[in-house]
Design a protein around this motif. Sequence first.
Motif, PDB file in Angstrom:
ATOM      1  N   PHE A  19       0.849  -1.190   0.000  1.00  0.00           N
ATOM      2  CA  PHE A  19       0.000   0.000   0.000  1.00  0.00           C
ATOM      3  C   PHE A  19       0.888   1.245   0.000  1.00  0.00           C
ATOM      4  O   PHE A  19       1.610   1.510   0.965  1.00  0.00           O
ATOM      5  CB  PHE A  19      -0.919   0.003   1.221  1.00  0.00           C
ATOM      6  N   SER A  20       0.850   1.985  -1.125  1.00  0.00           N
ATOM      7  CA  SER A  20       1.603   3.235  -1.294  1.00  0.00           C
ATOM      8  C   SER A  20       3.075   3.095  -0.897  1.00  0.00           C
ATOM      9  O   SER A  20       3.579   3.853  -0.049  1.00  0.00           O
ATOM     10  CB  SER A  20       0.946   4.372  -0.489  1.00  0.00           C
ATOM     11  N   PRO A  21       3.790   2.155  -1.497  1.00  0.00           N
ATOM     12  CA  PRO A  21       5.194   1.976  -1.127  1.00  0.00           C
ATOM     13  C   PRO A  21       6.079   3.072  -1.713  1.00  0.00           C
ATOM     14  O   PRO A  21       5.753   3.682  -2.733  1.00  0.00           O
ATOM     15  CB  PRO A  21       5.542   0.619  -1.754  1.00  0.00           C
ATOM     16  N   SER A  22       7.209   3.309  -1.070  1.00  0.00           N
ATOM     17  CA  SER A  22       8.231   4.166  -1.667  1.00  0.00           C
ATOM     18  C   SER A  22       8.915   3.388  -2.782  1.00  0.00           C
ATOM     19  O   SER A  22       8.810   2.160  -2.869  1.00  0.00           O
ATOM     20  CB  SER A  22       9.263   4.572  -0.613  1.00  0.00           C
ATOM     21  N   GLY A  23       9.639   4.108  -3.632  1.00  0.00           N
ATOM     22  CA  GLY A  23      10.331   3.440  -4.725  1.00  0.00           C
ATOM     23  C   GLY A  23      11.342   2.421  -4.236  1.00  0.00           C
ATOM     24  O   GLY A  23      11.445   1.311  -4.783  1.00  0.00           O
ATOM     25  N   SER A  24      12.075   2.765  -3.181  1.00  0.00           N
ATOM     26  CA  SER A  24      13.097   1.848  -2.668  1.00  0.00           C
ATOM     27  C   SER A  24      12.462   0.611  -2.046  1.00  0.00           C
ATOM     28  O   SER A  24      12.986  -0.504  -2.189  1.00  0.00           O
ATOM     29  CB  SER A  24      13.972   2.564  -1.640  1.00  0.00           C
ATOM     30  N   TYR A  25      11.338   0.785  -1.368  1.00  0.00           N
ATOM     31  CA  TYR A  25      10.665  -0.365  -0.769  1.00  0.00           C
ATOM     32  C   TYR A  25      10.129  -1.279  -1.861  1.00  0.00           C
ATOM     33  O   TYR A  25      10.260  -2.508  -1.780  1.00  0.00           O
ATOM     34  CB  TYR A  25       9.526   0.097   0.143  1.00  0.00           C
ATOM     35  N   TYR A  26       9.545  -0.702  -2.889  1.00  0.00           N
ATOM     36  CA  TYR A  26       8.997  -1.494  -3.995  1.00  0.00           C
ATOM     37  C   TYR A  26      10.098  -2.277  -4.700  1.00  0.00           C
ATOM     38  O   TYR A  26       9.899  -3.457  -5.057  1.00  0.00           O
ATOM     39  CB  TYR A  26       8.289  -0.550  -4.976  1.00  0.00           C
ATOM     40  N   GLU A  27      11.244  -1.673  -4.883  1.00  0.00           N
ATOM     41  CA  GLU A  27      12.338  -2.331  -5.605  1.00  0.00           C
ATOM     42  C   GLU A  27      12.849  -3.567  -4.884  1.00  0.00           C
ATOM     43  O   GLU A  27      13.428  -4.461  -5.509  1.00  0.00           O
ATOM     44  CB  GLU A  27      13.481  -1.341  -5.831  1.00  0.00           C
ATOM     45  N   ARG A  28      12.627  -3.641  -3.586  1.00  0.00           N
ATOM     46  CA  ARG A  28      13.058  -4.817  -2.833  1.00  0.00           C
ATOM     47  C   ARG A  28      12.359  -6.085  -3.326  1.00  0.00           C
ATOM     48  O   ARG A  28      12.859  -7.191  -3.122  1.00  0.00           O
ATOM     49  CB  ARG A  28      12.766  -4.625  -1.341  1.00  0.00           C
ATOM     50  N   PHE A  29      11.202  -5.919  -3.969  1.00  0.00           N
ATOM     51  CA  PHE A  29      10.402  -7.073  -4.350  1.00  0.00           C
ATOM     52  C   PHE A  29      10.448  -7.383  -5.847  1.00  0.00           C
ATOM     53  O   PHE A  29      10.039  -8.459  -6.263  1.00  0.00           O
ATOM     54  CB  PHE A  29       8.937  -6.839  -3.958  1.00  0.00           C
ATOM     55  N   THR A  30      10.909  -6.434  -6.639  1.00  0.00           N
ATOM     56  CA  THR A  30      10.749  -6.576  -8.091  1.00  0.00           C
ATOM     57  C   THR A  30      11.607  -7.666  -8.702  1.00  0.00           C
ATOM     58  O   THR A  30      11.284  -8.172  -9.783  1.00  0.00           O
ATOM     59  CB  THR A  30      11.061  -5.234  -8.786  1.00  0.00           C
TER      60      THR A  30
ATOM     61  N   THR B 147       1.115   2.681   9.106  1.00  0.00           N
ATOM     62  CA  THR B 147       0.236   2.875  10.256  1.00  0.00           C
ATOM     63  C   THR B 147       0.731   3.984  11.173  1.00  0.00           C
ATOM     64  O   THR B 147      -0.027   4.864  11.566  1.00  0.00           O
ATOM     65  CB  THR B 147       0.112   1.573  11.062  1.00  0.00           C
ATOM     66  N   PHE B 148       2.008   3.964  11.493  1.00  0.00           N
ATOM     67  CA  PHE B 148       2.555   4.886  12.492  1.00  0.00           C
ATOM     68  C   PHE B 148       3.470   5.949  11.899  1.00  0.00           C
ATOM     69  O   PHE B 148       3.903   6.857  12.618  1.00  0.00           O
ATOM     70  CB  PHE B 148       3.321   4.098  13.559  1.00  0.00           C
ATOM     71  N   SER B 149       3.799   5.848  10.620  1.00  0.00           N
ATOM     72  CA  SER B 149       4.739   6.797  10.031  1.00  0.00           C
ATOM     73  C   SER B 149       4.400   7.003   8.561  1.00  0.00           C
ATOM     74  O   SER B 149       3.385   6.519   8.074  1.00  0.00           O
ATOM     75  CB  SER B 149       6.171   6.271  10.174  1.00  0.00           C
ATOM     76  N   ASP B 150       5.275   7.727   7.854  1.00  0.00           N
ATOM     77  CA  ASP B 150       5.053   8.000   6.440  1.00  0.00           C
ATOM     78  C   ASP B 150       5.653   6.926   5.539  1.00  0.00           C
ATOM     79  O   ASP B 150       5.711   7.098   4.325  1.00  0.00           O
ATOM     80  CB  ASP B 150       5.646   9.362   6.065  1.00  0.00           C
ATOM     81  N   SER B 151       6.111   5.849   6.122  1.00  0.00           N
ATOM     82  CA  SER B 151       6.635   4.736   5.335  1.00  0.00           C
ATOM     83  C   SER B 151       6.011   3.435   5.824  1.00  0.00           C
ATOM     84  O   SER B 151       5.421   3.383   6.916  1.00  0.00           O
ATOM     85  CB  SER B 151       8.158   4.666   5.452  1.00  0.00           C
ATOM     86  N   ILE B 152       6.104   2.394   5.012  1.00  0.00           N
ATOM     87  CA  ILE B 152       5.499   1.120   5.378  1.00  0.00           C
ATOM     88  C   ILE B 152       6.135   0.586   6.656  1.00  0.00           C
ATOM     89  O   ILE B 152       7.362   0.480   6.773  1.00  0.00           O
ATOM     90  CB  ILE B 152       5.648   0.114   4.224  1.00  0.00           C
ATOM     91  N   ASP B 153       5.296   0.293   7.649  1.00  0.00           N
ATOM     92  CA  ASP B 153       5.800  -0.169   8.937  1.00  0.00           C
ATOM     93  C   ASP B 153       4.969  -1.303   9.532  1.00  0.00           C
ATOM     94  O   ASP B 153       5.239  -1.762  10.646  1.00  0.00           O
ATOM     95  CB  ASP B 153       5.872   0.992   9.945  1.00  0.00           C
TER      96      ASP B 153
END
Length: 270
Positions: free
Chosen positions: A21-32, A92-98
Motif C-alpha cells: 500500500f503506497s510503497p516508496s520506490g526503494s521499498y517497492y524495488e526490494r520485491f521486483t 500505520t505509524f509513520s510515512d513509510s510502510i511499517d
Amino acid sequence: MDGLDDVFGDLYANVDAVVLFSPSGSYYERFTDIEDLDLIVIGTENAVGAETFVELPLAFDDIRERIKFGLEGALEQGLIDGGDELLCATMTFSDSIDTLSRVRADAEAHTGIYDLFVKSRAEPEVVKAVLELAIELGKKGQKGKPVGALFVVGDAGKVMNKSRPLSYNPFEKSHVHVGDPIVNVMLKEFSRLDGAFVISDAGKIVSAYRYLEPSAEGVDIPKGLGARHMAGGAITRDTNAITIVLSESDGLVRAFKAGELILEVDPEAY
C-alpha cells in the motif's frame, strides 16, 4: 536480498500475493527481482510504475478501510480471487510502510463500494461523506426511530430538470457542502421529510425535498423495495448521477448507478 521467508518468517509462508500500500520506490524495488512473486501495489497514484496496480480514490486514514477498499478493488479487477492468502504491507505509524498483516480475500464480503467510487463522476470525498452520512442515519435513526433517505450525487443540473420541488428549498440561496458537521446535522433533520437531496459533483447541497420524475420503465430493483428505491434507480439511468438510499423498512444502505444496484451494506456491519 534474502528470500521473503527469511525477512517475513511465517507471515509469508504460502501466501498467494504480496500487496504493498503506497510503497516508496526503494521499498517497492526490494520485491521486483523476486521470481514467482505476485506483487500488487495499491495507492492513490502509481508513483512506482507498478505493473499491477489498484487505484484508491482516497488515502483512507483508517488502515482497515484502506485494506478493505483496496482488496475489493483487486477482486473487482480480477487480480486476486476469493480465498487467496495475502501479505499486506502498509503505513500505520509513520510515512513509510511499517506494518505487515496477513489477510484472506473474501469474495463473499464484496459490497460494491469500489464500484460506487470508480463509477461516480462526483469527487471521492463527496461520495464518502454522503455514504458515511447515510450509514450514520441508518445506525442512529431520527430520535431513535428508523428513517429513510435518498441522496442524489452528481450531475445536479440534469437531476433538477428531471425533478420538481415538494416544498420550499432551504438550500436555494446557500453555499453549504456535505461533510461539514453542522450541515450534516441539518441534513439529518431534513431527512425525516419527503423528497430527495440533490448534491453537486463538488458536494454543494443544491436542494432538498425534490420529487424525482424519471420513468421507472426498465429499472430492475430487488423485490420488496419501494418507490424511494425505484426513483433512486431510475434517476441514475437518465443522468450521470449516483444515488445513495437508506431504507426505512430494512435499514440497509444501497447505491445505484446507470439504473443498476451497485452497493448494499448493513450500517451495523460497516
